[in-house]
Design a protein around this motif. Structure first.
Motif, PDB file in Angstrom:
ATOM      1  N   ILE A   1      13.365  13.318 -31.145  1.00  0.00           N
ATOM      2  CA  ILE A   1      14.707  13.477 -30.587  1.00  0.00           C
ATOM      3  C   ILE A   1      15.742  13.496 -31.702  1.00  0.00           C
ATOM      4  N   LYS A   2      15.589  12.615 -32.685  1.00  0.00           N
ATOM      5  CA  LYS A   2      16.530  12.601 -33.814  1.00  0.00           C
ATOM      6  C   LYS A   2      16.497  13.931 -34.562  1.00  0.00           C
ATOM      7  N   GLY A   3      15.295  14.479 -34.757  1.00  0.00           N
ATOM      8  CA  GLY A   3      15.175  15.766 -35.439  1.00  0.00           C
ATOM      9  C   GLY A   3      15.815  16.894 -34.655  1.00  0.00           C
ATOM     10  N   VAL A   4      15.605  16.902 -33.350  1.00  0.00           N
ATOM     11  CA  VAL A   4      16.187  17.950 -32.506  1.00  0.00           C
ATOM     12  C   VAL A   4      17.706  17.828 -32.486  1.00  0.00           C
ATOM     13  N   GLU A   5      18.229  16.610 -32.415  1.00  0.00           N
ATOM     14  CA  GLU A   5      19.683  16.423 -32.433  1.00  0.00           C
ATOM     15  C   GLU A   5      20.287  16.899 -33.751  1.00  0.00           C
ATOM     16  N   LYS A   6      19.574  16.647 -34.836  1.00  0.00           N
ATOM     17  CA  LYS A   6      20.046  17.106 -36.148  1.00  0.00           C
ATOM     18  C   LYS A   6      20.085  18.630 -36.187  1.00  0.00           C
ATOM     19  N   ASP A   7      19.017  19.264 -35.710  1.00  0.00           N
ATOM     20  CA  ASP A   7      18.972  20.730 -35.672  1.00  0.00           C
ATOM     21  C   ASP A   7      20.066  21.291 -34.764  1.00  0.00           C
ATOM     22  N   ARG A   8      20.305  20.645 -33.648  1.00  0.00           N
ATOM     23  CA  ARG A   8      21.329  21.099 -32.705  1.00  0.00           C
ATOM     24  C   ARG A   8      22.718  21.058 -33.350  1.00  0.00           C
ATOM     25  N   LYS A   9      22.994  19.964 -34.056  1.00  0.00           N
ATOM     26  CA  LYS A   9      24.297  19.862 -34.725  1.00  0.00           C
ATOM     27  C   LYS A   9      24.453  20.963 -35.768  1.00  0.00           C
ATOM     28  N   GLU A  10      23.386  21.246 -36.510  1.00  0.00           N
ATOM     29  CA  GLU A  10      23.443  22.301 -37.518  1.00  0.00           C
ATOM     30  C   GLU A  10      23.659  23.667 -36.866  1.00  0.00           C
ATOM     31  N   LEU A  11      22.952  23.918 -35.765  1.00  0.00           N
ATOM     32  CA  LEU A  11      23.077  25.219 -35.100  1.00  0.00           C
ATOM     33  C   LEU A  11      24.458  25.420 -34.497  1.00  0.00           C
ATOM     34  N   LEU A  12      24.966  24.411 -33.841  1.00  0.00           N
ATOM     35  CA  LEU A  12      26.268  24.565 -33.188  1.00  0.00           C
ATOM     36  C   LEU A  12      27.409  24.585 -34.186  1.00  0.00           C
TER      37      LEU A  12
ATOM     38  N   LEU B   1       1.826   3.174 -25.620  1.00  0.00           N
ATOM     39  CA  LEU B   1       3.104   3.713 -25.151  1.00  0.00           C
ATOM     40  C   LEU B   1       4.233   3.415 -26.128  1.00  0.00           C
ATOM     41  N   GLU B   2       4.194   2.261 -26.774  1.00  0.00           N
ATOM     42  CA  GLU B   2       5.217   1.948 -27.774  1.00  0.00           C
ATOM     43  C   GLU B   2       5.119   2.889 -28.966  1.00  0.00           C
ATOM     44  N   GLU B   3       3.893   3.229 -29.370  1.00  0.00           N
ATOM     45  CA  GLU B   3       3.720   4.182 -30.469  1.00  0.00           C
ATOM     46  C   GLU B   3       4.244   5.565 -30.067  1.00  0.00           C
ATOM     47  N   GLN B   4       3.955   5.969 -28.823  1.00  0.00           N
ATOM     48  CA  GLN B   4       4.459   7.253 -28.343  1.00  0.00           C
ATOM     49  C   GLN B   4       5.981   7.242 -28.279  1.00  0.00           C
ATOM     50  N   LYS B   5       6.551   6.125 -27.881  1.00  0.00           N
ATOM     51  CA  LYS B   5       8.002   6.017 -27.799  1.00  0.00           C
ATOM     52  C   LYS B   5       8.627   6.226 -29.169  1.00  0.00           C
ATOM     53  N   GLU B   6       8.056   5.599 -30.204  1.00  0.00           N
ATOM     54  CA  GLU B   6       8.567   5.776 -31.562  1.00  0.00           C
ATOM     55  C   GLU B   6       8.461   7.234 -32.001  1.00  0.00           C
ATOM     56  N   TYR B   7       7.329   7.867 -31.683  1.00  0.00           N
ATOM     57  CA  TYR B   7       7.122   9.269 -32.052  1.00  0.00           C
ATOM     58  C   TYR B   7       8.191  10.154 -31.412  1.00  0.00           C
ATOM     59  N   TYR B   8       8.412   9.972 -30.119  1.00  0.00           N
ATOM     60  CA  TYR B   8       9.375  10.813 -29.417  1.00  0.00           C
ATOM     61  C   TYR B   8      10.808  10.510 -29.825  1.00  0.00           C
ATOM     62  N   GLN B   9      11.107   9.280 -30.193  1.00  0.00           N
ATOM     63  CA  GLN B   9      12.444   8.979 -30.692  1.00  0.00           C
ATOM     64  C   GLN B   9      12.701   9.708 -32.006  1.00  0.00           C
ATOM     65  N   GLU B  10      11.708   9.782 -32.870  1.00  0.00           N
ATOM     66  CA  GLU B  10      11.839  10.529 -34.112  1.00  0.00           C
ATOM     67  C   GLU B  10      12.039  12.025 -33.831  1.00  0.00           C
TER      68      GLU B  10
END
Length: 111
Positions: free
Chosen positions: A70-81, A59-68
């Motif tokens: 989320i960071k990518g999606v937030e970056k894309d969102r900022k670029e799109l908006l 679960l800790e490995e999955q948490k790290e994966y999903y945090q990465e």
């Protein structure tokens, strides 16, 4: 034939008597029973703890994966908006949106 030495026999006999006395001791038996209970029969036994620990690492490995992710999606969102042209391109490609005056043709390639 196996020949026993008298001293070895007496030492083994003394050891046997010590072990026999120890097994008659209530505290020794209670300690062994408690140890067996905790290792194999309790709800928090050794095997369960091992499984829970391995699940925790997964679960800790999955948490790290999903945090990465989320960071990518937030970056894309900022670029799109921040860029209207990029937002329009994304909407056209991802959701097949079009203007009222346009026609949309979707080409599907066979694999």
């Amino acid at each position: 034939l196996f020949v026993w030495n008298v001293n070895e026999f007496l030492m083994n006999k003394k050891l046997f008597i010590k072990v026999l006395r120890l097994t008659k001791n209530f505290y020794f038996l209670a300690g062994i029973a408690f140890l067996l209970w905790m290792l194999f029969l309790d709800s928090n036994d050794f095997i369960t703890q091992f499984k829970l620990n391995s699940r925790l690492h997964e679960l800790e490995e999955q948490k790290e994966y999903y945090q990465e992710k989320i960071k990518g999606v937030e970056k894309d969102r900022k670029e799109l908006l921040g860029n209207d042209e990029l937002l329009e391109k994304f909407a056209r490609e991802k959701y097949l949106m079009k203007k009222k005056t346009e026609d949309l043709f979707v080409i599907v390639e066979d694999e």
